[in-house]
Design a protein around this motif. Structure first.
Motif, PDB file in Angstrom:
ATOM      1  N   GLN A 216       6.624  17.469   8.203  1.00 47.95           N
ATOM      2  CA  GLN A 216       5.739  17.460   8.405  1.00 47.95           C
ATOM      3  C   GLN A 216       4.879  16.880   7.400  1.00 47.95           C
ATOM      4  OE1 GLN A 216       3.734  20.795  10.051  1.00 47.95           O
ATOM      5  NE2 GLN A 216       3.600  20.065  12.447  1.00 47.95           N
ATOM      6  N   GLU A 217       5.658  17.297   6.313  1.00 45.00           N
ATOM      7  CA  GLU A 217       5.104  16.688   5.063  1.00 45.00           C
ATOM      8  C   GLU A 217       6.018  15.194   4.998  1.00 45.00           C
ATOM      9  OE1 GLU A 217       5.542  19.256   1.412  1.00 45.00           O
ATOM     10  OE2 GLU A 217       3.697  20.136   1.693  1.00 45.00           O
ATOM     11  N   ALA A 218       7.163  15.294   5.580  1.00 46.48           N
ATOM     12  CA  ALA A 218       8.341  14.168   5.292  1.00 46.48           C
ATOM     13  C   ALA A 218       6.638  12.759   5.862  1.00 46.48           C
ATOM     14  CB  ALA A 218       9.774  14.118   5.479  1.00 46.48           C
ATOM     15  N   GLU A 219       6.579  13.459   7.094  1.00 47.72           N
ATOM     16  CA  GLU A 219       5.092  12.584   7.863  1.00 47.72           C
ATOM     17  C   GLU A 219       4.710  11.602   6.932  1.00 47.72           C
ATOM     18  OE1 GLU A 219       6.395  10.537  10.962  1.00 47.72           O
ATOM     19  OE2 GLU A 219       8.418  11.310  10.223  1.00 47.72           O
ATOM     20  N   VAL A 220       3.905  12.518   6.552  1.00 49.19           N
ATOM     21  CA  VAL A 220       3.285  12.048   5.135  1.00 49.19           C
ATOM     22  C   VAL A 220       3.258  11.600   4.186  1.00 49.19           C
ATOM     23  CG1 VAL A 220       0.536  13.211   3.885  1.00 49.19           C
ATOM     24  CG2 VAL A 220       1.307  14.250   6.578  1.00 49.19           C
ATOM     25  N   ARG A 221       4.554  11.693   4.008  1.00 49.83           N
ATOM     26  CA  ARG A 221       4.112  10.954   2.597  1.00 49.83           C
ATOM     27  C   ARG A 221       4.662   9.159   3.380  1.00 49.83           C
ATOM     28  NH1 ARG A 221       7.238  15.428   1.490  1.00 49.83           N
ATOM     29  NH2 ARG A 221       9.031  15.106   1.720  1.00 49.83           N
ATOM     30  N   ARG A 222       5.446   9.268   4.546  1.00 55.07           N
ATOM     31  CA  ARG A 222       6.049   8.394   5.640  1.00 55.07           C
ATOM     32  C   ARG A 222       4.654   7.074   4.522  1.00 55.07           C
ATOM     33  NH1 ARG A 222       5.930   6.045  10.047  1.00 55.07           N
ATOM     34  NH2 ARG A 222       4.743   7.959  11.407  1.00 55.07           N
ATOM     35  N   LEU A 223       4.063   7.804   5.902  1.00 61.23           N
ATOM     36  CA  LEU A 223       2.019   7.202   6.296  1.00 61.23           C
ATOM     37  C   LEU A 223       2.309   6.809   5.094  1.00 61.23           C
ATOM     38  CD1 LEU A 223       0.384   6.348   8.272  1.00 61.23           C
ATOM     39  CD2 LEU A 223      -0.993   8.975   7.879  1.00 61.23           C
ATOM     40  N   ARG A 224       1.839   7.584   4.092  1.00 63.81           N
ATOM     41  CA  ARG A 224       1.203   7.039   2.892  1.00 63.81           C
ATOM     42  C   ARG A 224       2.168   6.004   2.266  1.00 63.81           C
ATOM     43  NH1 ARG A 224       3.684  10.732  -2.239  1.00 63.81           N
ATOM     44  NH2 ARG A 224       4.721   9.743  -0.785  1.00 63.81           N
ATOM     45  N   ASP A 225       3.301   6.006   2.396  1.00 65.24           N
ATOM     46  CA  ASP A 225       4.209   4.881   1.912  1.00 65.24           C
ATOM     47  C   ASP A 225       3.354   3.661   2.593  1.00 65.24           C
ATOM     48  OD1 ASP A 225       4.444   6.805  -0.217  1.00 65.24           O
ATOM     49  OD2 ASP A 225       6.263   6.666   0.577  1.00 65.24           O
ATOM     50  N   GLU A 226       3.997   3.481   3.800  1.00 68.97           N
ATOM     51  CA  GLU A 226       4.027   2.140   4.559  1.00 68.97           C
ATOM     52  C   GLU A 226       2.259   2.160   4.972  1.00 68.97           C
ATOM     53  OE1 GLU A 226       5.624   3.097   8.266  1.00 68.97           O
ATOM     54  OE2 GLU A 226       8.014   3.676   7.659  1.00 68.97           O
ATOM     55  N   LYS A 227       1.966   2.754   4.460  1.00 73.08           N
ATOM     56  CA  LYS A 227       0.195   2.332   4.787  1.00 73.08           C
ATOM     57  C   LYS A 227      -0.910   2.393   3.890  1.00 73.08           C
ATOM     58  CE  LYS A 227      -4.168   3.549   7.750  1.00 73.08           C
ATOM     59  NZ  LYS A 227      -4.267   4.372   9.388  1.00 73.08           N
ATOM     60  N   TYR A 228      -1.455   3.704   3.991  1.00 81.46           N
ATOM     61  CA  TYR A 228      -2.174   3.499   2.335  1.00 81.46           C
ATOM     62  C   TYR A 228      -2.078   2.709   0.801  1.00 81.46           C
ATOM     63  CZ  TYR A 228      -4.666   6.255   5.084  1.00 81.46           C
ATOM     64  OH  TYR A 228      -6.242   6.484   6.696  1.00 81.46           O
ATOM     65  N   ARG A 229      -0.760   2.961   0.910  1.00 81.21           N
ATOM     66  CA  ARG A 229      -0.317   2.100  -0.146  1.00 81.21           C
ATOM     67  C   ARG A 229      -0.118   1.162  -0.559  1.00 81.21           C
ATOM     68  NH1 ARG A 229       3.854   6.602  -3.746  1.00 81.21           N
ATOM     69  NH2 ARG A 229       2.683   7.707  -4.499  1.00 81.21           N
ATOM     70  N   SER A 230       0.466   0.109   0.542  1.00 77.13           N
ATOM     71  CA  SER A 230       0.308  -0.747   1.220  1.00 77.13           C
ATOM     72  C   SER A 230      -0.534  -1.945   0.749  1.00 77.13           C
ATOM     73  CB  SER A 230       1.099  -0.531   2.654  1.00 77.13           C
ATOM     74  OG  SER A 230      -0.169  -1.320   3.687  1.00 77.13           O
ATOM     75  N   TRP A 231      -0.587  -3.400   0.064  1.00 76.59           N
ATOM     76  CA  TRP A 231      -0.909  -4.000   0.241  1.00 76.59           C
ATOM     77  C   TRP A 231      -1.532  -4.557   1.001  1.00 76.59           C
ATOM     78  CZ3 TRP A 231      -1.611  -8.891   2.991  1.00 76.59           C
ATOM     79  CH2 TRP A 231      -2.790  -9.623   2.125  1.00 76.59           C
ATOM     80  N   ALA A 232      -1.069  -4.711   2.962  1.00 79.75           N
ATOM     81  CA  ALA A 232      -1.867  -5.392   3.817  1.00 79.75           C
ATOM     82  C   ALA A 232      -3.296  -4.333   3.952  1.00 79.75           C
ATOM     83  CB  ALA A 232      -0.740  -4.446   4.886  1.00 79.75           C
TER      84      ALA A 232
END
Length: 314
Positions: A216-232
């Motif tokens: 589950q933590e790996a999924e959170v990190r994926r969401l962090r990197d793909e969404k919340y850190r993204s320029w988009a």
């Protein structure tokens, strides 16, 4: 009601953590509590450039994030507590969500009361703002709690740097007098102790206190990197705006104006004798709205004066 414990102070991770829990823990009411390292968090529909001085934050190493809910821009540090309440949706109802939080604060000796539609205050001075987001029958209510936050930094970052150079339909933040909870306690308490006490008040006896699994933590990190850190997400979601500003650069007058839609600059015009304006217009038109990207272009145009130029553009 249950909680999912989270000891991270990474604001990007914590926004992703909140969304992950909201989307995946749907069978129970959930209360979350966490703290962020210094950062600025804008509402979903806000123009970040109009709310804070982006170039100054970049120099200070204070990241800017965008959350999924509406509302205003807030400054977080380790003296601020963030809470989330996740419930079945019964409309957008602040009274329903603020009542238990205010009750828990009162039980801890904090003379808190509701102020305006979505704030909590002590003697008229704000200690908490909140916002809501609803999806698929589930309501997320989340807010801040100023415990021992750096109020001088909060004022300097999110109050004194509102800009009227940006004309936008984005939601502006309200400016209110604030205070820290710690200054109103009957007995001294540090932030960690207060967090534990508040969690005990909000959760019923025997409530589950869970932790995410490694998967589950790996999924959170994926969401962090793909969404919340993204320029988009951070800049691409900026509402359409126009910007116009006059100032001085390298000892001579400068005028700049441009528009941005979906985070992409257009109609960029620069007037100054200090720079190659045609080159600047060619470089900025079609560029992404992004402080690091803007600084790279400024370095091409102005060399060692790049930071000074960026100050005038964002």
């Amino acid at each position: 009601m249950l909680t999912v414990l989270n000891s991270s102070n990474d604001p990007f991770y914590n926004l992703a953590f909140e969304e992950y829990v909201y989307q995946n823990f749907r069978e129970d009411d959930v209360f979350l509590l966490w703290r962020n390292a210094p950062c600025v968090v804008a509402g979903r529909y806000q123009n970040i450039c109009a709310e804070v001085k982006v170039s100054s934050l970049r120099r200070a190493g204070i990241p800017v994030l965008r959350r999924a809910s509406g509302g205003g821009t807030v400054y977080h540090d380790l003296g601020n507590l963030n809470y989330s309440l996740m419930l079945p949706q019964q409309g957008m109802d602040y009274e329903r969500c603020l009542r238990p939080v205010i009750g828990a604060l009162n039980a801890l000796g904090v003379p808190a009361e509701r102020n305006r539609s979505c704030d909590i205050a002590i003697d008229g001075r704000k200690i908490s703002g909140s916002a809501q987001w609803a999806s698929h029958g589930r309501l997320l209510h989340h807010g801040t709690l100023l415990f021992c936050a750096d109020l001088h930094a909060l004022d300097a970052i999110t109050t004194r740097h509102k800009s009227d150079s940006f004309a936008s339909k984005g939601t502006p933040s309200a400016i209110c007098p604030v205070t820290n909870i710690r200054d109103h306690l009957r007995a001294p308490m540090d932030a960690e102790t207060f967090c534990k006490a508040l969690l005990d008040q909000m959760l019923p006896p025997g409530a589950a206190r869970l932790r995410l699994t490694d998967a589950q933590e790996a999924e959170v990190r994926r969401l962090r990197d793909e969404k919340y850190r993204s320029w988009a997400w951070i800049w691409g979601k900026t509402p359409t705006f126009s910007m116009e500003r006059s100032g001085e650069f390298a000892g001579v007058p400068l005028q700049v104006r441009y528009c941005a839609r979906r985070g992409v600059v257009s109609d960029f015009q620069l007037r100054t004798d200090a720079l190659d304006c045609a080159r600047a217009e060619a470089r900025f038109n079609g560029a992404r709205l992004d402080p690091d990207g803007f600084l790279e272009i400024c370095a091409e145009l102005a060399g060692p004066r790049a930071e000074a130029l960026l100050e005038l553009l964002l």
